[in-house]
Design an enzyme around this catalytic site. Structure first.
Site, PDB file in Angstrom:
ATOM      1  N   GLY A 166       0.815  -1.227   0.000  1.00 13.81           N
ATOM      2  CA  GLY A 166       0.000   0.000   0.000  1.00 13.81           C
ATOM      3  C   GLY A 166       0.841   1.266   0.000  1.00 13.81           C
ATOM      4  O   GLY A 166       0.523   2.234   0.693  1.00 13.81           O
TER       5      GLY A 166
ATOM      6  N   GLU B 105       8.439  10.722 -14.080  1.00 15.43           N
ATOM      7  CA  GLU B 105       7.963   9.328 -13.978  1.00 15.43           C
ATOM      8  C   GLU B 105       8.265   8.533 -15.246  1.00 15.43           C
ATOM      9  O   GLU B 105       7.694   7.468 -15.480  1.00 15.43           O
ATOM     10  CB  GLU B 105       6.470   9.326 -13.661  1.00 15.43           C
ATOM     11  CG  GLU B 105       6.125  10.005 -12.338  1.00 15.43           C
ATOM     12  CD  GLU B 105       6.360   9.119 -11.098  1.00 15.43           C
ATOM     13  OE1 GLU B 105       5.979   7.936 -11.128  1.00 15.43           O
ATOM     14  OE2 GLU B 105       6.932   9.627 -10.105  1.00 15.43           O
TER      15      GLU B 105
ATOM     16  N   HIS C  20      -0.737   8.320 -13.640  1.00 20.13           N
ATOM     17  CA  HIS C  20       0.149   8.502 -14.799  1.00 20.13           C
ATOM     18  C   HIS C  20      -0.730   8.656 -16.028  1.00 20.13           C
ATOM     19  O   HIS C  20      -1.847   8.110 -16.072  1.00 20.13           O
ATOM     20  CB  HIS C  20       1.034   7.260 -15.027  1.00 20.13           C
ATOM     21  CG  HIS C  20       2.105   7.042 -14.020  1.00 20.13           C
ATOM     22  ND1 HIS C  20       2.392   5.809 -13.495  1.00 20.13           N
ATOM     23  CD2 HIS C  20       3.004   7.899 -13.473  1.00 20.13           C
ATOM     24  CE1 HIS C  20       3.395   5.904 -12.642  1.00 20.13           C
ATOM     25  NE2 HIS C  20       3.786   7.165 -12.609  1.00 20.13           N
TER      26      HIS C  20
ATOM     27  N   CYS D 116       2.398  -0.625 -18.118  1.00 22.76           N
ATOM     28  CA  CYS D 116       3.340  -0.276 -17.033  1.00 22.76           C
ATOM     29  C   CYS D 116       4.548  -1.192 -17.057  1.00 22.76           C
ATOM     30  O   CYS D 116       5.636  -0.810 -16.646  1.00 22.76           O
ATOM     31  CB  CYS D 116       2.701  -0.472 -15.658  1.00 22.76           C
ATOM     32  SG  CYS D 116       1.292   0.548 -15.342  1.00 22.76           S
TER      33      CYS D 116
HETATM   34  O1  SUG Z   1       4.298   3.744  -8.997  1.00 24.23           O
HETATM   35  N1  SUG Z   1       2.801   0.818  -7.750  1.00 24.23           N
HETATM   36  C1  SUG Z   1       3.375   1.542  -8.866  1.00 24.23           C
HETATM   37  C2  SUG Z   1       2.616   1.220 -10.125  1.00 24.23           C
HETATM   38  C3  SUG Z   1       3.273   1.811 -11.348  1.00 24.23           C
HETATM   39  C4  SUG Z   1       2.434   1.689 -12.557  1.00 24.23           C
HETATM   40  N2  SUG Z   1       3.104   2.262 -13.668  1.00 24.23           N
HETATM   41  C5  SUG Z   1       2.541   2.922 -14.688  1.00 24.23           C
HETATM   42  N3  SUG Z   1       1.300   3.357 -14.655  1.00 24.23           N
HETATM   43  N4  SUG Z   1       3.280   3.204 -15.689  1.00 24.23           N
HETATM   44  C6  SUG Z   1       3.346   3.049  -8.588  1.00 24.23           C
HETATM   45  O2  SUG Z   1       2.378   3.528  -8.002  1.00 24.23           O
HETATM   46  C7  SUG Z   1       2.763  -0.068  -5.474  1.00 24.23           C
HETATM   47  C8  SUG Z   1       3.690  -0.759  -4.518  1.00 24.23           C
HETATM   48  C9  SUG Z   1       3.000  -1.204  -3.242  1.00 24.23           C
HETATM   49  O3  SUG Z   1       1.997  -0.558  -2.856  1.00 24.23           O
HETATM   50  O4  SUG Z   1       3.470  -2.192  -2.608  1.00 24.23           O
HETATM   51  C10 SUG Z   1       3.480   0.664  -6.583  1.00 24.23           C
HETATM   52  O5  SUG Z   1       4.577   1.124  -6.433  1.00 24.23           O
END
Ligand code: SUG
Length: 446
Positions: free
Chosen positions: A20, A174, A250, A369
């Site tokens: 989270g 990002e 994003h 992603c």
């Molecule tokens: O940065 N989730 C990533 C997901 C990234 C998705 N990437 C793109 N949309 N390109 C983030 O939010 C969650 C990790 C955790 O909650 O354990 C996390 O980092």
């Protein structure tokens, strides 16, 4: 000479878990502290890579990072043997331990921004690893990301590597999750669309009220300068702040583009007509096709829940596009109806392929992603490290490697287990041998 789009997917790391950590990313927040299955996660990702490779698309992998990140724990004042540090962090600062243990480098759309040589002043492919300053657990990725990219794309006559932008909110970057390239053909100069959520200096631009905007305009402009892109080939667009507040953290959660096609949600941008017009004007020599998904058909909530736009848009031999979507799109009746309609509409998207990526999706990471797009000419592809390019042999080796080293059950409390660190290092050491990349990890460098 032929030029290809090569998708470099992140191989999911052995510490994949749900902590989270990403406020503003609805899936990450809602699955926090549930049990994960790192083995299944890695195999699901590999299956997608292999399927696309089998369909004739060029496919590569980017390696997971060393986690838990012991250097960062030490920098934060944890002392003693590694075992003691892990136990202390697990007891006194579980949130820090979770952050330094995240396998988030798997979402390689956030690894870097890449500009192909046809767009850059010096005719080289330019890479800038993303600083990912918006989230602590992601801000520690760029040093290893940079080493991995340099190890794969070594030859300085073809490739230019920049360090990440200054690690500060003004230049929150990002990577490719907010960057899309349009072109008539991969080898021809294209238009690079940079999407930002806020400006660090221009207070007249609106900003979201609830969730953070991770990418700034100033970061986008800095990357365009570093990569030597000319004004006539760059478009900057502001993401609508209201959609960020609905969980679109994003741009790749609300739009995807490739070639001459942009597939986007009606509410994606602050000023859509201006964005479309500028892309069309600058994309000389190609008939720009913008496919708008109306909010009446698919709401922003549906888009965030299904990840319809976090899809891969891949150019098929016949000039049409294939849309690679996550399984969640089939489960949402409105999205499913929309997809059925789009393939029969005679538009640029002629086929849809569905993948089960649930393990990654529960942390907010869909097909798009999981991949970093690198446009490479034949000579550049030949100059890249061959050991990370997908083939039947590599696939089989990686599946056995995952089966051998990965756990099938992990809870955030397991992150303090010193044997997890050992397992991770043993696996990664073997992986650098399988891929022939040499030493890229802190534990191999000290
Ligand atoms: O940065 N989730 C990533 C997901 C990234 C998705 N990437 C793109 N949309 N390109 C983030 O939010 C969650 C990790 C955790 O909650 O354990 C996390 O980092």
């Amino acid at each position: 000479m032929k030029t290809y789009e090569v998708n470099f997917d992140g191989l999911v790391g052995p510490t994949h878990n749900y902590s989270g950590l990403s406020y503003g990313n609805v899936a990450s927040e809602s699955h926090g502290h549930q049990a994960s299955n790192p083995k299944e996660a890695a195999l699901q990702g590999l299956k997608k890579m292999k399927a696309l490779h089998d369909m004739g698309f060029k496919q590569g992998i980017l390696l997971p990072h060393e986690r838990p990140d012991m250097q960062t724990l030490r920098a934060l004042g944890f002392e003693g043997s590694e075992r003691e540090m892990l136990l202390q962090a697990g007891k006194e600062a579980p949130a820090i331990l979770a952050a330094v243990s995240s396998a988030s480098a798997m979402w390689t759309a956030n690894a870097a921004t890449v500009s192909p040589s046809a767009d850059t002043r010096d005719g080289r492919v330019h890479f800038t690893p993303a600083n990912l300053t918006a989230k602590f657990h992601r801000s520690i990725e760029h040093p290893t990301t940079g080493r991995i990219l340099k190890a794969i794309f070594r030859d300085e006559t073809h490739f230019a590597h920049h360090p990440a932008l200054p690690g500060q909110g003004h230049f929150g970057d990002e990577g490719a999750a907010n960057h899309t390239r349009f072109c008539a053909a991969y080898g021809e100069p294209g238009v690079e669309l940079f999407v930002y959520g806020r400006s660090a200096f221009d207070t007249s631009k609106p900003a979201p009220k609830r969730y953070p905007a991770r990418q700034t305009l100033e970061a986008c402009q800095a990357i365009a300068r570093l990569h030597g892109l000319s004004e006539e080939h760059v478009v900057y667009a502001q993401q609508h702040p209201d959609v960020i507040d609905q969980g679109v953290f994003h741009n790749d959660v609300i739009a995807v583009g490739n070639g001459n096609v942009l597939f986007y949600h009606e509410d994606a941008f602050l000023d859509t007509p201006a964005v479309l017009n500028e892309i069309e004007q600058k994309l000389k020599g190609a008939l720009f096709k913008a496919v708008c998904v109306p909010r009446e058909a698919v709401s922003v909530e549906d888009a965030v829940q299904s990840y319809l736009f976090n899809s891969q848009l891949l150019w098929l031999e016949d000039g049409h596009m294939l849309l690679v979507v996550p399984h969640e799109c089939e489960e949402n009746p409105r999205v499913r109806a929309y997809l059925d309609q789009i393939v029969s509409s005679g538009g640029p998207i002629s086929a849809v392929r569905v993948f089960d990526l649930k393990q990654s999706m529960r942390n907010g990471g869909g097909p798009a992603c999981l991949r970093l797009r690198v446009v490479l000419g034949e000579d550049q592809l030949a100059a890249a490290a061959p050991g990370v390019l997908m083939c039947d042999d590599l696939y089989e080796k990686l599946v056995s490697w995952v089966e051998k080293h990965y756990r099938d059950h992990l809870l955030p409390r397991d992150l303090a287990d010193p044997s997890l660190l050992d397992e991770c290092r043993t696996a990664l050491d073997e992986l650098t041998q399988i891929t022939g990349l040499g030493s890229v990890y802190p534990f191999q460098l000290t």
